[in-house]
Design a protein around this motif. Structure first.
Motif, PDB file in Angstrom:
ATOM      1  N   PHE A 302       0.834  -1.207   0.000  1.00  0.00           N
ATOM      2  CA  PHE A 302       0.000   0.000   0.000  1.00  0.00           C
ATOM      3  C   PHE A 302       0.872   1.261   0.000  1.00  0.00           C
ATOM      4  CE2 PHE A 302      -2.020   3.097   3.087  1.00  0.00           C
ATOM      5  CZ  PHE A 302      -2.723   3.790   2.101  1.00  0.00           C
ATOM      6  N   SER A 303       1.855   1.314   0.889  1.00  0.00           N
ATOM      7  CA  SER A 303       2.694   2.504   0.998  1.00  0.00           C
ATOM      8  C   SER A 303       3.447   2.769  -0.310  1.00  0.00           C
ATOM      9  CB  SER A 303       3.693   2.344   2.150  1.00  0.00           C
ATOM     10  OG  SER A 303       3.013   2.247   3.385  1.00  0.00           O
ATOM     11  N   ALA A 304       3.955   1.702  -0.923  1.00  0.00           N
ATOM     12  CA  ALA A 304       4.699   1.872  -2.172  1.00  0.00           C
ATOM     13  C   ALA A 304       3.808   2.406  -3.280  1.00  0.00           C
ATOM     14  CB  ALA A 304       5.325   0.535  -2.577  1.00  0.00           C
ATOM     15  N   ARG A 305       2.617   1.854  -3.420  1.00  0.00           N
ATOM     16  CA  ARG A 305       1.731   2.312  -4.489  1.00  0.00           C
ATOM     17  C   ARG A 305       1.185   3.710  -4.203  1.00  0.00           C
ATOM     18  NH1 ARG A 305       0.614  -1.495  -8.305  1.00  0.00           N
ATOM     19  NH2 ARG A 305       0.248   0.416  -9.494  1.00  0.00           N
ATOM     20  N   TYR A 306       0.953   4.010  -2.934  1.00  0.00           N
ATOM     21  CA  TYR A 306       0.456   5.337  -2.559  1.00  0.00           C
ATOM     22  C   TYR A 306       1.493   6.402  -2.910  1.00  0.00           C
ATOM     23  CZ  TYR A 306      -1.879   8.950   0.208  1.00  0.00           C
ATOM     24  OH  TYR A 306      -2.517  10.103   0.606  1.00  0.00           O
ATOM     25  N   LYS A 307       2.750   6.152  -2.570  1.00  0.00           N
ATOM     26  CA  LYS A 307       3.800   7.127  -2.887  1.00  0.00           C
ATOM     27  C   LYS A 307       3.984   7.257  -4.393  1.00  0.00           C
ATOM     28  CE  LYS A 307       8.557   8.443  -1.916  1.00  0.00           C
ATOM     29  NZ  LYS A 307       9.802   8.148  -1.161  1.00  0.00           N
ATOM     30  N   GLU A 308       3.886   6.135  -5.092  1.00  0.00           N
ATOM     31  CA  GLU A 308       4.011   6.153  -6.552  1.00  0.00           C
ATOM     32  C   GLU A 308       2.942   7.042  -7.179  1.00  0.00           C
ATOM     33  OE1 GLU A 308       2.881   2.779  -9.680  1.00  0.00           O
ATOM     34  OE2 GLU A 308       4.695   2.254  -8.548  1.00  0.00           O
ATOM     35  N   ASN A 309       1.751   7.042  -6.596  1.00  0.00           N
ATOM     36  CA  ASN A 309       0.631   7.796  -7.168  1.00  0.00           C
ATOM     37  C   ASN A 309       0.596   9.253  -6.695  1.00  0.00           C
ATOM     38  OD1 ASN A 309      -2.124   7.471  -8.664  1.00  0.00           O
ATOM     39  ND2 ASN A 309      -2.655   8.530  -6.777  1.00  0.00           N
ATOM     40  N   PHE A 310       0.833   9.491  -5.378  1.00  0.00           N
ATOM     41  CA  PHE A 310       0.660  10.826  -4.812  1.00  0.00           C
ATOM     42  C   PHE A 310       1.975  11.581  -4.574  1.00  0.00           C
ATOM     43  CE2 PHE A 310      -3.236   8.584  -3.431  1.00  0.00           C
ATOM     44  CZ  PHE A 310      -4.191   9.450  -3.943  1.00  0.00           C
ATOM     45  N   GLY A 311       3.106  10.871  -4.618  1.00  0.00           N
ATOM     46  CA  GLY A 311       4.386  11.544  -4.449  1.00  0.00           C
ATOM     47  C   GLY A 311       4.898  11.567  -3.033  1.00  0.00           C
ATOM     48  N   THR A 313       4.464   9.293   1.058  1.00  0.00           N
ATOM     49  CA  THR A 313       3.956   8.090   1.721  1.00  0.00           C
ATOM     50  C   THR A 313       2.696   8.411   2.520  1.00  0.00           C
ATOM     51  OG1 THR A 313       5.192   8.422   3.759  1.00  0.00           O
ATOM     52  CG2 THR A 313       6.324   7.263   1.951  1.00  0.00           C
ATOM     53  N   PRO A 314       1.946   7.399   2.917  1.00  0.00           N
ATOM     54  CA  PRO A 314       0.781   7.646   3.782  1.00  0.00           C
ATOM     55  C   PRO A 314       1.158   8.351   5.076  1.00  0.00           C
ATOM     56  CG  PRO A 314       0.695   5.433   2.874  1.00  0.00           C
ATOM     57  CD  PRO A 314       2.029   5.991   2.486  1.00  0.00           C
ATOM     58  N   ASN A 315       2.307   7.992   5.674  1.00  0.00           N
ATOM     59  CA  ASN A 315       2.760   8.661   6.894  1.00  0.00           C
ATOM     60  C   ASN A 315       3.009  10.144   6.648  1.00  0.00           C
ATOM     61  OD1 ASN A 315       2.818   6.971   9.189  1.00  0.00           O
ATOM     62  ND2 ASN A 315       4.525   5.810   8.307  1.00  0.00           N
ATOM     63  N   GLU A 316       3.651  10.445   5.530  1.00  0.00           N
ATOM     64  CA  GLU A 316       3.939  11.845   5.196  1.00  0.00           C
ATOM     65  C   GLU A 316       2.648  12.617   4.959  1.00  0.00           C
ATOM     66  OE1 GLU A 316       8.319  11.103   3.110  1.00  0.00           O
ATOM     67  OE2 GLU A 316       6.495  11.144   1.886  1.00  0.00           O
ATOM     68  N   ARG A 317       1.694  11.986   4.328  1.00  0.00           N
ATOM     69  CA  ARG A 317       0.379  12.627   4.104  1.00  0.00           C
ATOM     70  C   ARG A 317      -0.258  12.972   5.453  1.00  0.00           C
ATOM     71  NH1 ARG A 317      -2.926  15.323   0.808  1.00  0.00           N
ATOM     72  NH2 ARG A 317      -3.549  13.782  -0.738  1.00  0.00           N
ATOM     73  N   ARG A 318      -0.257  12.029   6.352  1.00  0.00           N
ATOM     74  CA  ARG A 318      -0.900  12.243   7.642  1.00  0.00           C
ATOM     75  C   ARG A 318      -0.163  13.319   8.446  1.00  0.00           C
ATOM     76  NH1 ARG A 318      -3.444   7.111  10.288  1.00  0.00           N
ATOM     77  NH2 ARG A 318      -5.219   7.852   9.072  1.00  0.00           N
ATOM     78  N   LEU A 319       1.154  13.334   8.394  1.00  0.00           N
ATOM     79  CA  LEU A 319       1.932  14.356   9.095  1.00  0.00           C
ATOM     80  C   LEU A 319       1.633  15.750   8.547  1.00  0.00           C
ATOM     81  CD1 LEU A 319       5.389  12.584   9.533  1.00  0.00           C
ATOM     82  CD2 LEU A 319       3.815  13.279  11.346  1.00  0.00           C
ATOM     83  N   SER A 320       1.510  15.854   7.231  1.00  0.00           N
ATOM     84  CA  SER A 320       1.240  17.163   6.626  1.00  0.00           C
ATOM     85  C   SER A 320      -0.130  17.671   7.033  1.00  0.00           C
ATOM     86  CB  SER A 320       1.348  17.073   5.106  1.00  0.00           C
ATOM     87  OG  SER A 320       0.291  16.293   4.565  1.00  0.00           O
TER      88      SER A 320
END
Length: 326
Positions: A302-311, A313-320
């Motif tokens: 999940f994390s790999a595909r999420y970063k591939e699509n959004f630029g 990671t899920p953790n980085e998204r949540r932190l932002s």
């Protein structure tokens, strides 16, 4: 006046005494005399719902492993049987040809000639029986279709099968004139389905319209089932009663693939869950749970595909997001 008869017959494991003979007798009532041999008579189950209109006989069929034989007929009427498998493949032999077809395909048999069919457990199909002259006057090349596969427009096969199934639902709701028009339309569509076997025979606008309808149905299917981690194109083909080849073709016509559309749905839902607000005393969903809910086999995938699509990671998204609300 429209002749209309609806009958239902079923055999369960609790009704095994002479089940093979009773099933054979009822098949003979719906179609014509047939010899039926279940692979395991002791556990055989089946159900058959039949609707007889003026010319068309439409049936919904479910049965366990069974071999059916039509013997040579010296006299009698000549009927044509269109068989549309909707679950499991069906094997058949007719006029010296042996083949098999699956969901999204169909085959045609002539009742005046001997044939055999063989099915596996839990096979389902839609069958349309019609006097041969009714078809031949619309489609003179009918005799060239018997016992063969790839004889019909693949895009129209599921449409004809679905329209035939919908006729069962229409019976108690519409008058006889509407049913008669429906019967004529099904017959016309069956002949068009045979006439337009080659894609080159079909007007481009018609091909696109059929693929658009199927693409919409595929999109709806994915929206309902994308959370299933084992979801595959075969499941969509079975659900929509079309061939796997046609599923891939429809996605290709729309410039995409089954996998790409499925991944897009999963990632959009995951992003929505990651961005969803939560109360002061509530905790956000763990990222592993987000991955599970959205159909991913693992958090790392999940994390790999999420970063591939959004630029990121899920953790980085949540932190932002937490920084924006601080």
């Amino acid at each position: 006046m429209l002749s209309l008869t609806t009958t239902v017959f079923s055999i369960s494991k609790a009704q095994q005494a002479d089940s093979a003979q009773r099933w054979c007798d009822y098949m003979g009532e719906v179609y014509y005399p047939l010899d039926c041999t279940p692979l395991d008579p002791r556990s055989f189950e089946g159900s058959l719902t039949a609707l007889q209109l003026s010319n068309l006989g439409i049936s919904k069929f479910t049965a366990d492993a069974l071999r059916t034989v039509r013997r040579q007929q010296l006299s009698g009427t000549e009927d044509v049987v269109f068989i549309f498998p909707t679950r499991e493949r069906e094997h058949f032999g007719h006029l010296g040809i042996e083949d098999d077809v699956g969901p999204g395909e169909m085959y045609v048999l002539n009742s005046s000639e001997p044939y055999w069919t063989q099915i596996a457990n839990k096979t389902q199909n839609v069958t349309i029986k019609v006097p041969a002259n009714c078809v031949r006057e619309r489609f003179p090349l009918l005799d060239r279709t018997y016992g063969r596969r790839d004889i019909a427009n693949a895009g129209m096969v599921p449409i004809v099968a679905q329209l035939a199934l919908q006729t069962f639902n229409m019976v108690p709701l519409v008058d006889q004139q509407v049913l008669k028009r429906t019967e004529d339309n099904i017959l016309d569509l069956m002949c068009i389905m045979l006439e337009t076997r080659n894609v080159s025979d079909v007007p481009e606008s018609t091909t696109v319209a059929l693929s658009d309808i199927t693409f919409q149905r595929l999109s709806s299917f994915l929206s309902l089932h994308f959370r299933d981690p084992g979801l595959a194109p075969e499941h969509a083909a079975t659900s929509l009663r079309v061939s796997l080849r046609y599923v891939h073709k429809v996605y290709q016509m729309h410039g995409t693939t089954f996998g790409r559309e499925l991944m897009g749905l999963r990632l959009r839902e995951a992003d929505r869950l990651l961005r969803a607000p939560y109360g002061k005393n509530a905790l956000p969903l763990p990222i592993s749970e987000v991955a599970y809910i959205c159909g991913f086999s693992s958090q790392s995938h999940f994390s790999a595909r999420y970063k591939e699509n959004f630029g990121f990671t899920p953790n980085e998204r949540r932190l932002s997001l937490s920084e924006d609300t601080a």
